[in-house]
Write a protein that holds these residues in place. Structure first.
Motif, short mmCIF file in Angstrom:
data_model
loop_
_atom_site.label_atom_id
_atom_site.label_comp_id
_atom_site.label_asym_id
_atom_site.label_seq_id
_atom_site.Cartn_x
_atom_site.Cartn_y
_atom_site.Cartn_z
N LYS A 8 0.83 -1.20 0.00
CA LYS A 8 0.00 0.00 0.00
C LYS A 8 0.87 1.25 0.00
O LYS A 8 1.96 1.25 0.58
N PRO A 9 0.42 2.31 -0.65
CA PRO A 9 1.18 3.55 -0.64
C PRO A 9 1.05 4.25 0.72
O PRO A 9 0.21 3.88 1.55
N LEU A 46 -5.83 4.78 -6.49
CA LEU A 46 -5.46 3.69 -7.39
C LEU A 46 -6.74 3.02 -7.87
O LEU A 46 -7.50 2.47 -7.08
N ILE A 47 -6.97 3.11 -9.17
CA ILE A 47 -8.15 2.51 -9.80
C ILE A 47 -7.68 1.47 -10.79
O ILE A 47 -6.86 1.75 -11.67
N ILE A 48 -8.18 0.24 -10.62
CA ILE A 48 -7.86 -0.85 -11.55
C ILE A 48 -9.16 -1.46 -12.01
O ILE A 48 -9.98 -1.89 -11.20
N ASN A 49 -9.35 -1.48 -13.32
CA ASN A 49 -10.57 -2.06 -13.87
C ASN A 49 -11.82 -1.45 -13.23
O ASN A 49 -12.77 -2.14 -12.87
N GLN A 50 -11.78 -0.13 -13.05
CA GLN A 50 -12.88 0.67 -12.52
C GLN A 50 -13.15 0.44 -11.03
O GLN A 50 -14.17 0.89 -10.51
N GLU A 51 -12.23 -0.23 -10.34
CA GLU A 51 -12.37 -0.46 -8.90
C GLU A 51 -11.38 0.42 -8.15
O GLU A 51 -10.18 0.43 -8.46
N ARG A 52 -11.87 1.13 -7.14
CA ARG A 52 -11.00 1.95 -6.29
C ARG A 52 -10.43 1.05 -5.19
O ARG A 52 -11.02 0.90 -4.12
N VAL A 53 -9.27 0.48 -5.44
CA VAL A 53 -8.79 -0.59 -4.57
C VAL A 53 -8.30 -0.09 -3.22
O VAL A 53 -8.35 -0.82 -2.23
N LEU A 54 -7.85 1.16 -3.14
CA LEU A 54 -7.34 1.66 -1.86
C LEU A 54 -8.45 1.85 -0.83
O LEU A 54 -8.17 1.94 0.37
N GLU A 55 -9.68 1.89 -1.28
CA GLU A 55 -10.81 2.05 -0.37
C GLU A 55 -11.30 0.72 0.18
O GLU A 55 -12.18 0.69 1.05
N GLN A 56 -10.76 -0.38 -0.29
CA GLN A 56 -11.23 -1.71 0.10
C GLN A 56 -10.47 -2.24 1.30
O GLN A 56 -9.32 -1.89 1.53
N GLN A 57 -11.13 -3.14 2.03
CA GLN A 57 -10.49 -3.83 3.15
C GLN A 57 -9.58 -4.94 2.61
O GLN A 57 -9.67 -5.35 1.46
N ASP A 58 -8.71 -5.46 3.48
CA ASP A 58 -7.70 -6.42 3.05
C ASP A 58 -8.30 -7.66 2.39
O ASP A 58 -7.81 -8.13 1.36
N LYS A 59 -9.37 -8.21 2.97
CA LYS A 59 -9.97 -9.42 2.39
C LYS A 59 -10.55 -9.14 1.01
O LYS A 59 -10.43 -9.95 0.09
N SER A 60 -11.16 -7.99 0.87
CA SER A 60 -11.74 -7.60 -0.41
C SER A 60 -10.64 -7.39 -1.45
O SER A 60 -10.78 -7.79 -2.62
N ILE A 61 -9.53 -6.78 -1.03
CA ILE A 61 -8.40 -6.59 -1.94
C ILE A 61 -7.82 -7.93 -2.38
O ILE A 61 -7.47 -8.12 -3.55
N SER A 62 -7.74 -8.88 -1.46
CA SER A 62 -7.22 -10.21 -1.80
C SER A 62 -8.10 -10.89 -2.84
O SER A 62 -7.59 -11.51 -3.79
N ARG A 63 -9.40 -10.78 -2.67
CA ARG A 63 -10.32 -11.37 -3.67
C ARG A 63 -10.17 -10.67 -5.01
O ARG A 63 -10.16 -11.32 -6.06
N PHE A 64 -10.07 -9.35 -4.98
CA PHE A 64 -9.89 -8.59 -6.21
C PHE A 64 -8.60 -9.00 -6.91
O PHE A 64 -8.58 -9.22 -8.13
N ARG A 65 -7.53 -9.13 -6.15
CA ARG A 65 -6.23 -9.49 -6.72
C ARG A 65 -6.30 -10.87 -7.38
O ARG A 65 -5.81 -11.07 -8.49
N ASN A 66 -6.92 -11.82 -6.71
CA ASN A 66 -7.02 -13.18 -7.24
C ASN A 66 -7.83 -13.23 -8.53
O ASN A 66 -7.55 -14.04 -9.42
N THR A 67 -8.81 -12.35 -8.66
CA THR A 67 -9.71 -12.37 -9.81
C THR A 67 -9.18 -11.55 -10.98
O THR A 67 -9.31 -11.95 -12.14
N HIS A 68 -8.57 -10.40 -10.69
CA HIS A 68 -8.27 -9.43 -11.74
C HIS A 68 -6.79 -9.28 -12.08
O HIS A 68 -6.46 -8.64 -13.08
N ILE A 69 -5.88 -9.84 -11.25
CA ILE A 69 -4.46 -9.56 -11.41
C ILE A 69 -3.66 -10.85 -11.48
O ILE A 69 -3.90 -11.79 -10.71
#
Length: 221
Positions: free
Chosen positions: A52-53, A61-84
């Protein structure tokens, strides 16, 4: 696809990233170059949500229209697994598992069925010319083969963007050339976006755009 604004990072009193602004388009292949210690890998880890910055009022930080810095850790992990997807210099394959099993791991984390994961993994390995090596463990594969397995693993969940950190740095020149060509083939056939940190001038010159990192700041080449 990716929009980063006002990204800072500190390690103690050391300012590593100094207000990075970055915009990467869908299906673009972008190379990030620069001297060792300039902040390239740190930036890649933040863009890939592995780090994290520094917090300030304006970072985004917006990736695929998602504002990832606003998400909690579990949500970021799910996003990472799906989109990255991630490809590293050292392939990071698990030695006790076969090539096929290594590729399936991110799909299992996504709770896909064994049948679905294996079917998709086999298709990727066949596409990458490894259909005859699926049941081999990493120590029975060449360096280039291991890295192609790592590429398949990065792609198994059909990510929007693939981040690669010195992906050919541990390969001989022939294997590196094949890997570089593969990235562009994947972009053209499957529409992946690639962000690649590299010291390899040949790979950088192939990219759609080259960004130079120096003293914690980005400039276009």
């Amino acid at each position: 696809m990716i929009k980063a604004e006002n990204i800072y990072k500190y390690f103690g009193d050391l300012e590593v990233l100094k207000g990075i602004d970055l915009h990467i388009k869908e299906k673009e292949v972008v190379a990030i170059v620069g001297p060792s210690g300039s902040g390239k890998t740190t930036l890649l880890q933040i863009l890939g949500t592995l780090d994290k910055p520094a917090k300030n009022k304006n970072e985004e930080l917006i990736i695929n229209q998602e504002r990832v810095l606003e998400q909690q850790d579990k949500s970021i992990s799910r996003f990472r697994n799906t989109h990255i997807g991630f490809i590293f210099q050292f392939h990071q394959l698990l030695p006790e598992f076969t090539a096929l099993e290594n590729v399936c791991i991110p799909a299992y984390i996504q709770k896909r069925t064994k049948k679905d994961a294996e079917e998709n993994a086999k298709k990727l390995l066949e596409f990458l010319g490894l259909d005859h090596r699926m049941d081999h463990k990493p120590n029975a594969l060449s360096g280039g083969e291991q890295q192609r397995v790592a590429v398949a693993r990065a792609l198994i969940n059909n990510p929007s963007v693939v981040f690669a950190d010195e992906p050919s740095g541990n390969l001989d020149s022939a294997s590196a050339k094949k890997l570089h060509e593969l990235f562009f083939q994947l972009r053209d056939e499957f529409g992946h976006t690639f962000v690649i940190v590299t010291h390899n001038e040949e790979l950088a010159e192939m990219a759609d755009r080259v960004l130079v990192m120096k003293d914690g700041k980005l400039t276009s080449k």
